[in-house]
Design an enzyme around this catalytic site. Sequence first.
Site, mmCIF file in Angstrom:
data_model
loop_
_atom_site.group_PDB
_atom_site.id
_atom_site.type_symbol
_atom_site.label_atom_id
_atom_site.label_comp_id
_atom_site.label_asym_id
_atom_site.label_seq_id
_atom_site.Cartn_x
_atom_site.Cartn_y
_atom_site.Cartn_z
ATOM 1 N N HIS A 142 0.786 -1.174 0.044
ATOM 2 C CA HIS A 142 0.007 -0.025 0.150
ATOM 3 C C HIS A 142 0.848 1.164 0.188
ATOM 4 O O HIS A 142 0.272 2.256 -0.222
ATOM 5 C CB HIS A 142 -1.028 0.034 1.093
ATOM 6 N N ASP B 36 -0.631 -7.391 1.373
ATOM 7 C CA ASP B 36 -0.073 -6.225 1.626
ATOM 8 C C ASP B 36 1.475 -6.299 1.657
ATOM 9 O O ASP B 36 2.012 -6.101 2.966
ATOM 10 C CB ASP B 36 -0.689 -5.378 2.784
ATOM 11 N N SER C 192 4.413 2.738 7.775
ATOM 12 C CA SER C 192 3.993 1.689 6.949
ATOM 13 C C SER C 192 5.269 0.989 6.044
ATOM 14 O O SER C 192 5.829 1.749 5.283
ATOM 15 C CB SER C 192 2.909 2.110 5.746
#
Length: 337
Positions: free
Chosen positions: A134, A189, A286
Amino acid sequence: MLPGLEKISTKIRGLTHAISHITRSCLPWTVASLPLEHSPAQPRASGKAERKVGRLLNVHPATLIINHLFTSLILVFQLSGVCGQPSTPIDQNQGAPGTAKAKLGNFPWQALTIIYGRGGGALLRDRWILTAAHTIYPKDSFFQKNQSVNVFLGHTDIEEIIRLGAHSVRRVIVHPDYRPEEPNNFEGDIALLELEKSVLLSPNLLPICLPDNETLYSSGLMGYVSGFGMERGRLVSQLKYVSLPIAKREACEAWLLEKNRTEVFSSNMFCAGNRTIKQDACQGDSGGVFAVWDNTTERWMATGIVSWGIDCSKGYGFYTKVLSYVDWLKSIMEGKA
């Protein structure tokens, strides 16, 4: 040093000694015996000092070069294949609440990515970056899909790591299960970035290992998340890390129900954190890894990837379970896919 590498290093040292002996026997020169204008370059000093160095060394110049070459080879052998063994390990007993500043060498696999904003990643082997899909294809559909991918490695200070320069990315591989068009589904992901060139490994730049067993996901097991993301609403200037326990799956499922959340929490994910102690990863982290110490191999394993959560430090964080994707990762890195 690992036992196998120690044997290789011993053999190389023996070979170096043998070559040095042969060189001195066949060509019994000294630096001092050479004409001054043909002597190997030295730092600017007096002629007396140069001759003194030559007499002390009493070796042929070629021997010095060979010794240097084999010393470099030893270093290469020491670093090749070594993962999850930082030069400056963190103190695993410091389970104090809150984040802490990382020292150089604590998380030598840490990557900073700048694509649509800050993100994280981890070095695998010497030319691959493990990260979250992502960060490359965000769930926000209005983002363009051809954004440049910038990767930085080798430091804990944001200005210094950027000053070291970006590593060119040759290829971006996103797992086929990832669906950017589904905002509540972070299945798959995970992604790999192949660097254009292999990086030169050093104490501040070393890869992390991939997990190989389920025991690394036992509830209560502590892991470490590091990154250059948000803290108290601001992006940090120094690499920070936090220790988090792997949570029971049932507790996280109940928490999601309590919050009336509809995000997919699949078997290819796990959760970490503690509802009573407000610690968590946040925006900008992230793609960074959840690192767990493996007592069996005595190495750090990238068991998870920072994937999604609900706000920051307000409950549990959710991570891509790397073990579910190890075969896919290896097939890509070994050129089988």
